[in-house]
Scaffold this motif. Structure first.
Motif, PDB file in Angstrom:
ATOM      1  N   HIS A   1      76.034  85.741  56.986  1.00 28.07           N
ATOM      2  CA  HIS A   1      74.756  86.120  58.365  1.00 28.07           C
ATOM      3  C   HIS A   1      74.204  87.251  57.537  1.00 28.07           C
ATOM      4  N   ASP A   6      75.784  79.593  56.033  1.00 25.83           N
ATOM      5  CA  ASP A   6      76.522  79.993  57.266  1.00 25.83           C
ATOM      6  C   ASP A   6      75.284  80.130  58.036  1.00 25.83           C
ATOM      7  N   GLU A   7      74.301  79.197  58.481  1.00 20.53           N
ATOM      8  CA  GLU A   7      73.583  79.400  59.324  1.00 20.53           C
ATOM      9  C   GLU A   7      72.075  79.632  58.406  1.00 20.53           C
ATOM     10  N   ALA A  33      68.415  80.589  59.902  1.00 22.45           N
ATOM     11  CA  ALA A  33      68.189  81.169  60.831  1.00 22.45           C
ATOM     12  C   ALA A  33      67.017  82.163  60.521  1.00 22.45           C
ATOM     13  N   SER A  81      75.544  75.073  61.125  1.00 20.70           N
ATOM     14  CA  SER A  81      74.095  75.306  61.543  1.00 20.70           C
ATOM     15  C   SER A  81      74.199  74.622  63.098  1.00 20.70           C
ATOM     16  N   HIS A  82      73.429  75.558  64.062  1.00 17.05           N
ATOM     17  CA  HIS A  82      73.939  74.279  65.142  1.00 17.05           C
ATOM     18  C   HIS A  82      72.488  73.974  65.551  1.00 17.05           C
TER      19      HIS A  82
END
Length: 211
Positions: free
Chosen positions: A84, A157-158, A161, A189-190
């Protein structure tokens, strides 16, 4: 086929809490694995453990053939992690950041330039100090760092974004090219629809274990 990640009943704690609670999973060379699960499932801890940043409390794990119980530092030079936090120096320009990390891992200056171009960090933007960049521009610069390093295992991680549509498309193309060049990619990932379009397989984690 080379097994890049091999976790067997791995337990790892954060602040006394079992973030990984008996996780067993494998990742083969050349895969693009999408890690999914609810918030707090252990996805980020799994990625950090693969990068050698989280000590193991129990179980056995290896990354790129390196035993993480014995030599966590041994895997770090061969792994690229984008968490992040972008891990950039705010007082350096995008070009200087990428060049610094490329040289630190033995990559050529040409690799740094190509990485910046691939992520659309060019012209005046490449010479802008990171501290004056937008969140999306910083993310693109961090992705350029990862690309320039030519890591054998990419951990993200993501990664989408903060990116606009064009940068997201560029990232997906970059992940495919990295895989075609021999790298392995594991990302959380969402954004299921976009992730499923680039991933070769899904790994589900819940409660710190494979679901």
């Amino acid at each position: 086929m080379l097994r890049v990640v091999d976790f067997r009943d791995v337990v790892a704690t954060l602040d006394g809490w079992p973030a990984l609670a008996g996780l067993t999973c494998t990742v083969e060379r050349g895969e693009i694995v999408h890690v999914v699960g609810p918030n707090g499932a252990g996805k980020s801890t799994f990625l950090r453990a693969c990068a050698g940043l989280v000590p193991l409390r129990a179980g056995a794990a290896s990354v790129l053939g390196v035993d993480l119980a014995r030599d966590r530092a041994g895997a770090r030079a061969r792994v690229g992690l984008l968490a992040h936090a972008n891990g950039l120096y705010l007082d350096l320009t995008a070009r200087e950041n990428v060049a610094f990390w490329a040289r630190a891992t033995g990559a050529a200056d040409a690799d740094a330039g190509a990485a910046l171009a691939a992520m659309g960090v060019e012209g005046a933007l490449a010479d802008r100090r990171v501290g004056r960049m937008s969140a999306g521009e910083r993310r693109r610069t961090a992705l350029a760092v990862l690309l320039a390093r030519r890591a054998e295992l990419w951990l993200l991680d993501e990664p989408h974004a903060g990116l606009d549509a064009a940068a997201r498309d560029a990232l997906d193309a970059t992940l495919r090219r990295a895989r075609d060049a021999g790298a392995t990619v594991v990302f959380a990932s969402h954004e299921s629809e976009r992730a499923s379009a680039v991933a070769t397989r899904t790994l589900r984690i819940a409660g710190g274990a494979a679901a």
